[in-house]
Write a protein that holds these residues in place. Structure first.
Motif, PDB file in Angstrom:
ATOM      1  N   GLU A 166       0.796  -1.212   0.021  1.00 42.12           N
ATOM      2  CA  GLU A 166       0.066  -0.080   0.029  1.00 42.12           C
ATOM      3  C   GLU A 166       0.835   1.272  -0.034  1.00 42.12           C
ATOM      4  OE1 GLU A 166      -2.769   0.160   3.251  1.00 42.12           O
ATOM      5  OE2 GLU A 166      -3.263  -2.177   2.713  1.00 42.12           O
ATOM      6  N   TRP A 167       0.567   2.255  -0.663  1.00 42.73           N
ATOM      7  CA  TRP A 167       1.416   3.329  -0.714  1.00 42.73           C
ATOM      8  C   TRP A 167       1.667   4.066   0.607  1.00 42.73           C
ATOM      9  CZ3 TRP A 167       4.285   4.405  -4.293  1.00 42.73           C
ATOM     10  CH2 TRP A 167       3.937   3.938  -5.780  1.00 42.73           C
ATOM     11  N   ASN A 168       0.526   3.996   1.527  1.00 46.57           N
ATOM     12  CA  ASN A 168       0.937   4.678   2.829  1.00 46.57           C
ATOM     13  C   ASN A 168       1.995   3.759   3.794  1.00 46.57           C
ATOM     14  OD1 ASN A 168      -0.749   2.491   3.447  1.00 46.57           O
ATOM     15  ND2 ASN A 168      -1.945   3.681   4.956  1.00 46.57           N
ATOM     16  N   LEU A 169       2.286   2.663   3.220  1.00 47.61           N
ATOM     17  CA  LEU A 169       3.345   2.137   3.920  1.00 47.61           C
ATOM     18  C   LEU A 169       4.959   2.845   3.428  1.00 47.61           C
ATOM     19  CD1 LEU A 169       2.519  -1.756   3.152  1.00 47.61           C
ATOM     20  CD2 LEU A 169       2.126  -0.588   5.020  1.00 47.61           C
ATOM     21  N   PHE A 170       4.764   3.621   2.568  1.00 44.37           N
ATOM     22  CA  PHE A 170       5.973   4.515   2.380  1.00 44.37           C
ATOM     23  C   PHE A 170       5.729   5.897   2.628  1.00 44.37           C
ATOM     24  CE2 PHE A 170       5.801   0.284   0.165  1.00 44.37           C
ATOM     25  CZ  PHE A 170       6.960  -0.287   0.331  1.00 44.37           C
ATOM     26  N   ASN A 171       5.257   6.215   3.461  1.00 40.46           N
ATOM     27  CA  ASN A 171       4.853   7.668   3.806  1.00 40.46           C
ATOM     28  C   ASN A 171       5.636   8.372   4.962  1.00 40.46           C
ATOM     29  OD1 ASN A 171       3.548   9.963   3.362  1.00 40.46           O
ATOM     30  ND2 ASN A 171       1.662   9.326   4.187  1.00 40.46           N
ATOM     31  N   PHE A 172       6.526   9.067   4.560  1.00 44.23           N
ATOM     32  CA  PHE A 172       7.322  10.034   5.641  1.00 44.23           C
ATOM     33  C   PHE A 172       6.715  10.898   5.890  1.00 44.23           C
ATOM     34  CE2 PHE A 172      10.967  12.843   6.266  1.00 44.23           C
ATOM     35  CZ  PHE A 172      11.403  12.243   7.485  1.00 44.23           C
ATOM     36  N   THR A 173       5.807  11.235   6.791  1.00 40.86           N
ATOM     37  CA  THR A 173       5.137  12.404   7.163  1.00 40.86           C
ATOM     38  C   THR A 173       5.521  13.470   7.683  1.00 40.86           C
ATOM     39  OG1 THR A 173       4.509  11.768   9.447  1.00 40.86           O
ATOM     40  CG2 THR A 173       3.189  10.844   7.997  1.00 40.86           C
ATOM     41  N   HIS A 174       4.954  14.713   7.558  1.00 39.49           N
ATOM     42  CA  HIS A 174       5.407  15.942   7.878  1.00 39.49           C
ATOM     43  C   HIS A 174       5.573  15.794   9.636  1.00 39.49           C
ATOM     44  CE1 HIS A 174       6.134  20.330   8.411  1.00 39.49           C
ATOM     45  NE2 HIS A 174       5.017  20.058   9.316  1.00 39.49           N
ATOM     46  N   GLN A 175       4.735  15.006  10.395  1.00 46.72           N
ATOM     47  CA  GLN A 175       5.269  15.119  11.809  1.00 46.72           C
ATOM     48  C   GLN A 175       6.483  14.203  11.854  1.00 46.72           C
ATOM     49  OE1 GLN A 175       3.326  16.438  14.287  1.00 46.72           O
ATOM     50  NE2 GLN A 175       5.071  15.854  15.304  1.00 46.72           N
ATOM     51  N   ASP A 176       6.729  13.084  11.343  1.00 43.49           N
ATOM     52  CA  ASP A 176       7.592  12.157  11.136  1.00 43.49           C
ATOM     53  C   ASP A 176       9.142  13.323  10.875  1.00 43.49           C
ATOM     54  OD1 ASP A 176       6.484   9.885  11.545  1.00 43.49           O
ATOM     55  OD2 ASP A 176       6.353   9.345   9.473  1.00 43.49           O
ATOM     56  N   CYS A 177       8.837  13.997  10.010  1.00 43.88           N
ATOM     57  CA  CYS A 177      10.053  15.092   9.629  1.00 43.88           C
ATOM     58  C   CYS A 177      10.197  15.815  10.868  1.00 43.88           C
ATOM     59  CB  CYS A 177       9.575  15.604   8.430  1.00 43.88           C
ATOM     60  SG  CYS A 177      11.284  16.496   7.683  1.00 43.88           S
ATOM     61  N   CYS A 178       9.396  16.511  11.300  1.00 40.31           N
ATOM     62  CA  CYS A 178       9.460  17.276  12.631  1.00 40.31           C
ATOM     63  C   CYS A 178      10.251  16.576  13.904  1.00 40.31           C
ATOM     64  CB  CYS A 178       8.299  17.935  13.059  1.00 40.31           C
ATOM     65  SG  CYS A 178       7.343  19.190  12.157  1.00 40.31           S
ATOM     66  N   ASN A 179       9.651  15.400  14.136  1.00 41.96           N
ATOM     67  CA  ASN A 179      10.313  14.545  15.174  1.00 41.96           C
ATOM     68  C   ASN A 179      11.780  14.187  14.824  1.00 41.96           C
ATOM     69  OD1 ASN A 179       7.910  14.701  16.401  1.00 41.96           O
ATOM     70  ND2 ASN A 179       7.302  12.526  15.617  1.00 41.96           N
ATOM     71  N   LEU A 180      12.153  13.966  13.497  1.00 43.88           N
ATOM     72  CA  LEU A 180      13.381  13.615  13.380  1.00 43.88           C
ATOM     73  C   LEU A 180      14.581  14.741  13.342  1.00 43.88           C
ATOM     74  CD1 LEU A 180      15.336  11.360  12.560  1.00 43.88           C
ATOM     75  CD2 LEU A 180      14.772  11.923   9.972  1.00 43.88           C
ATOM     76  N   ALA A 181      13.792  15.878  12.763  1.00 38.56           N
ATOM     77  CA  ALA A 181      14.635  17.087  12.452  1.00 38.56           C
ATOM     78  C   ALA A 181      15.052  17.761  14.191  1.00 38.56           C
ATOM     79  CB  ALA A 181      14.007  18.200  11.854  1.00 38.56           C
ATOM     80  N   ALA A 182      14.181  17.544  15.075  1.00 37.86           N
ATOM     81  CA  ALA A 182      14.346  18.065  16.338  1.00 37.86           C
ATOM     82  C   ALA A 182      15.296  16.948  16.878  1.00 37.86           C
ATOM     83  CB  ALA A 182      12.871  18.083  17.061  1.00 37.86           C
ATOM     84  N   ALA A 183      15.369  15.851  16.509  1.00 37.01           N
ATOM     85  CA  ALA A 183      16.245  15.132  17.467  1.00 37.01           C
ATOM     86  C   ALA A 183      17.538  15.031  16.682  1.00 37.01           C
ATOM     87  CB  ALA A 183      15.645  13.467  17.137  1.00 37.01           C
ATOM     88  N   VAL A 184      17.700  15.399  15.624  1.00 38.10           N
ATOM     89  CA  VAL A 184      19.072  15.157  15.037  1.00 38.10           C
ATOM     90  C   VAL A 184      19.707  16.420  15.368  1.00 38.10           C
ATOM     91  CG1 VAL A 184      18.805  13.887  12.953  1.00 38.10           C
ATOM     92  CG2 VAL A 184      18.353  16.173  12.612  1.00 38.10           C
ATOM     93  N   LYS A 185      18.841  17.784  15.630  1.00 37.09           N
ATOM     94  CA  LYS A 185      19.419  18.764  16.119  1.00 37.09           C
ATOM     95  C   LYS A 185      19.997  18.832  17.569  1.00 37.09           C
ATOM     96  CE  LYS A 185      18.181  23.618  16.915  1.00 37.09           C
ATOM     97  NZ  LYS A 185      17.295  24.878  17.009  1.00 37.09           N
ATOM     98  N   MET A 186      19.763  18.149  18.273  1.00 36.00           N
ATOM     99  CA  MET A 186      20.352  17.805  19.542  1.00 36.00           C
ATOM    100  C   MET A 186      21.204  16.762  19.570  1.00 36.00           C
ATOM    101  SD  MET A 186      18.514  19.896  21.112  1.00 36.00           S
ATOM    102  CE  MET A 186      18.784  19.389  22.889  1.00 36.00           C
TER     103      MET A 186
END
Length: 431
Positions: free
Chosen positions: A199-219
């Motif tokens: 299903e297409w949504n199995l490969f969906n990197f969401t905006h919230q995923d990106c926000c969480n990851l971006a904040a993590a790598v910054k720290m």
């Protein structure tokens, strides 16, 4: 009363069949190790015997902070995984075990189903040993109540309209910020081997995923290598990631290959080039055109840290290729440049003829799968006449002509030999 005393002896009996008291004690220590982990109090020889007999299935809460013996952790690795190359883990079996164990938990983590404590409880046990994480899949949450709706969308072949809110993946923030020695992070947001359950949504990197990851790598201040590939990262998500990576104190390699980055995303990355310590940038297989390439070129013209740039499988065309060529006339740090499969033609080759004649830093150029043409090839050959730095030049399927490609190969080969001999003079082999 008469008593008869009889002594019955086993003819095969000897003292050798009676275990020593020391052996019985060691067996007791091994058998009760989970409840009473005694190790440091033992003599070295006895400690060795206990370690060799301990089960690899003991709880990590017992073994993680008590056992440092590499042979024990080697057994833990080889009994669990068929392929174990310890050289990829700093030659540490304990590090290999904890990194791969944590990776396996993350790959199988299903939001709203898997107990988050599986990760949280592991953090204090593994945080001193994890230096690199490679997670090549993230499972989305199971949505039983929306299954029929998704089936209808799948039947129509649509990959739009899927609810992004319900497809957030595991939030890496708590984990990443709790690993003080993490230096490399390789992530892919998708599902491997989904088969008929695609299903297409199995490969969906969401905006919230990106926000969480971006904040993590910054720290994650010790992070040196960050790879986020095959995750449908678009321009907006690229901007968000870059914003959190600006002025990062340690990041030296960024890989955003095989995504959906276009010109605006490339323009954002160009700002990062001169506001970080980046040495390697990989934007292979995206959708970058000439505007994005021109922005990257402007950054390259002023940059003094980047040594490798990969733009393979984009579409920068001659406007982008020429811009990068102009930047290489002044750049003195870039050593490797990959512009394969970018719809380049003779104008780019003409400008790079000047680059080859002037630049003394570039050691590797890849122009494969372009349309440089016979005239473009001849100009590159002229530019190479006095070049002593270039040791790799890939012109396969670049339409420069067999004869020109042969002569270029001869010059590059001569440079390789000169570099090899120079290296031997500076670093002679030990007798």
């Amino acid at each position: 009363s008469y008593y008869t005393h009889r002594i019955i002896e086993d003819p095969e009996w000897s003292l050798a069949t009676v275990p020593h008291l020391t052996e019985l004690c060691l067996q007791h220590v091994v058998h009760n190790f989970e409840k009473n982990p005694i190790l440091d109090q033992l003599l070295p020889g006895h400690r060795r015997k206990v370690l060799d007999r301990l089960s690899t299935g003991l709880p990590l809460a017992v073994t993680a902070n008590i056992i440092s013996d590499e042979d024990y952790w080697k057994r833990c690795c080889t009994e669990r995984w068929q392929v174990c190359d310890v050289s990829n883990y700093g030659d540490s079996w304990k590090r290999m075990f904890f990194e791969r164990h944590l990776e396996n938990i993350l790959k199988c983590f299903i939001p709203n189903i898997t107990d988050p404590n599986q990760v949280l409880e592991l953090i204090p046990l593994c945080k001193d040993y994890v230096r690199k994480l490679e997670v090549d899949q993230f499972l989305p949450p199971v949505q039983k109540d929306q299954k029929e709706e998704r089936d209808d969308l799948s039947d129509t072949g649509s990959d739009f309209g899927l609810s992004e809110v319900a497809t957030h993946h595991y939030n890496m923030g708590v984990l990443i910020t709790a690993l003080p020695h993490l230096e490399e992070l390789h992530l892919t947001y998708g599902v491997k081997d989904c088969g008929m359950n695609f299903e297409w949504n199995l490969f969906n990197f969401t905006h919230q995923d990106c926000c969480n990851l971006a904040a993590a790598v910054k720290m994650c201040h010790n992070l040196k290598v960050f790879k986020l590939t095959r995750s449908k990262v678009d321009d907006d998500k690229t901007k968000l990631l870059v914003h959190n990576l600006l002025d990062h104190p340690c990041l030296v390699e960024l890989n955003l290959s095989h995504n959906l980055i276009r010109d605006k995303g490339a323009q954002a990355v160009s700002k990062l080039i001169n506001r970080s310590r980046l040495e390697t940038l990989d934007l292979c297989n995206n959708q970058i055109h000439h505007l994005g390439a021109q922005a990257l070129a402007r950054a390259l013209a002023e940059n003094s840290t980047l040594t490798s740039l990969n733009l393979r499988l984009n579409c920068v065309e001659d406007k982008g290729g020429e811009a990068i060529g102009h930047a290489m006339l002044t750049n003195t740090t870039l050593k490797s440049l990959h512009l394969g499969s970018n719809n380049l033609s003779e104008p780019t080759a003409s400008l790079f003829s000047q680059v080859l004649a002037q630049n003394t830093t570039l050691m590797s150029i890849n122009f494969s799968c372009n349309h440089l043409g016979l005239d473009g090839g001849k100009q590159l050959l002229e530019g190479l006449a006095d070049n002593k730095a270039l040791t790799e030049f890939d012109l396969r399927l670049a339409e420069v002509g067999q004869e020109t490609e042969y002569f270029i190969h001869q010059i590059v080969w001569a440079n390789q030999e000169a570099a090899r001999l120079g290296s031997l003079q500076h670093h002679p082999p030990k007798p």
